[in-house]
Design a protein around this motif. Structure first.
Motif, PDB file in Angstrom:
ATOM      1  N   UNK A  34       0.816  -1.145   0.149  1.00  0.00           N
ATOM      2  CA  UNK A  34      -0.228  -0.012   0.059  1.00  0.00           C
ATOM      3  C   UNK A  34       0.872   1.315  -0.043  1.00  0.00           C
ATOM      4  N   UNK A  35       1.962   1.450   0.823  1.00  0.00           N
ATOM      5  CA  UNK A  35       2.919   2.603   0.997  1.00  0.00           C
ATOM      6  C   UNK A  35       3.305   2.909  -0.423  1.00  0.00           C
ATOM      7  N   UNK A  36       3.811   1.833  -1.141  1.00  0.00           N
ATOM      8  CA  UNK A  36       4.564   2.433  -2.447  1.00  0.00           C
ATOM      9  C   UNK A  36       3.424   2.769  -3.692  1.00  0.00           C
ATOM     10  N   UNK A  37       2.093   2.129  -3.365  1.00  0.00           N
ATOM     11  CA  UNK A  37       1.102   3.016  -4.059  1.00  0.00           C
ATOM     12  C   UNK A  37       0.617   4.442  -3.883  1.00  0.00           C
ATOM     13  N   UNK A  44       7.112   5.697  -4.043  1.00  0.00           N
ATOM     14  CA  UNK A  44       7.063   4.181  -4.515  1.00  0.00           C
ATOM     15  C   UNK A  44       7.763   3.827  -5.532  1.00  0.00           C
ATOM     16  N   UNK A  45       7.855   4.490  -6.651  1.00  0.00           N
ATOM     17  CA  UNK A  45       8.461   4.107  -7.920  1.00  0.00           C
ATOM     18  C   UNK A  45       9.892   4.136  -7.750  1.00  0.00           C
ATOM     19  N   UNK A  46      10.484   5.178  -7.154  1.00  0.00           N
ATOM     20  CA  UNK A  46      11.988   4.942  -6.972  1.00  0.00           C
ATOM     21  C   UNK A  46      12.227   3.955  -5.784  1.00  0.00           C
ATOM     22  N   UNK A  47      11.603   3.662  -4.827  1.00  0.00           N
ATOM     23  CA  UNK A  47      11.686   2.621  -3.743  1.00  0.00           C
ATOM     24  C   UNK A  47      11.532   1.091  -4.329  1.00  0.00           C
ATOM     25  N   UNK A  52      14.113  -3.405  -5.894  1.00  0.00           N
ATOM     26  CA  UNK A  52      14.281  -4.484  -6.817  1.00  0.00           C
ATOM     27  C   UNK A  52      15.683  -4.797  -7.103  1.00  0.00           C
ATOM     28  N   UNK A  53      16.378  -3.695  -7.303  1.00  0.00           N
ATOM     29  CA  UNK A  53      17.920  -4.115  -7.899  1.00  0.00           C
ATOM     30  C   UNK A  53      18.596  -4.647  -7.007  1.00  0.00           C
TER      31      UNK A  53
END
Length: 193
Positions: A34-37, A44-47, A52-53
């Motif tokens: 929920x937090x990344x959205x 969210x997008x940067x995190x 992921x990397x």
């Protein structure tokens, strides 16, 4: 204190996505998702890209090792949600939940390689004290860890020091064991995107 923003404040399309995820997984959507959205353009997008990397990008560390690092850093930070989530994911990735529990109970006696043990010691010190010394890094390198592996471990540490603090600040709700297992399956299948 749980912030109400995790329960509201999403666009209609995002709310529909949350409902679909809940219906198909049979589990409530974790607060981490929920937090990344919430304000994806700000956080969210940067995190998601960074995490992921760190967790799934090319590395000499296995996915299981990096998930174990995430669980370990979360334990040092006493972040119950992240300990639960990444203990389940590390156990599933490693196919040895007992080894994961042993590391979290006592890194010194756990059945792991010396390089991983030295790296976890360094991550614990960095997490607790916010700094490490040249001698700490020499110890890690002397245990057979490459400079690139140190960088990769530091990326995991950075991602989870941030995530742990956000989880605690937002009051992430604990999941059931089934909820953590469902999350682990998802993370191993799709990563942090």
């Amino acid at each position: 204190m749980r912030l109400d923003i995790l329960n509201h404040g999403y666009r209609p399309g995002t709310k529909v996505l949350f409902t679909l995820i809940r219906v198909f997984s049979g589990q409530p959507l974790p607060d981490a998702a929920k937090l990344v959205f919430y304000r994806p353009d700000f956080y969210g997008d940067r995190a998601k890209r960074f995490t992921h990397e760190a967790m799934r990008g090319p590395s000499a560390w296995s996915v299981a090792d990096r998930e174990l690092m995430a669980a370990f850093v979360s334990k040092v930070n006493e972040c119950a949600f992240c300990v639960g989530a990444h203990t389940a994911t590390a156990g599933r990735a490693d196919q040895d939940a007992a080894r994961v529990r042993a590391v979290l109970a006592d890194v010194e006696s756990a059945p792991i390689q010396d390089g991983l043990r030295a790296t976890l010691r360094m991550l614990a010190k960095l997490t607790r004290q916010g700094t490490v010394s040249v001698e700490d890094m020499r110890d890690v390198l002397a245990a057979g860890v490459t400079p690139r592996q140190v960088e990769d471990a530091l990326a995991v540490c950075a991602a989870f020091n941030i995530t742990n603090r956000l989880a605690d600040a937002f009051g992430f709700e604990q999941l059931s064991p089934a909820g953590y297992e469902a999350g682990a399956k998802y993370l191993l299948r799709r990563g942090y995107r």
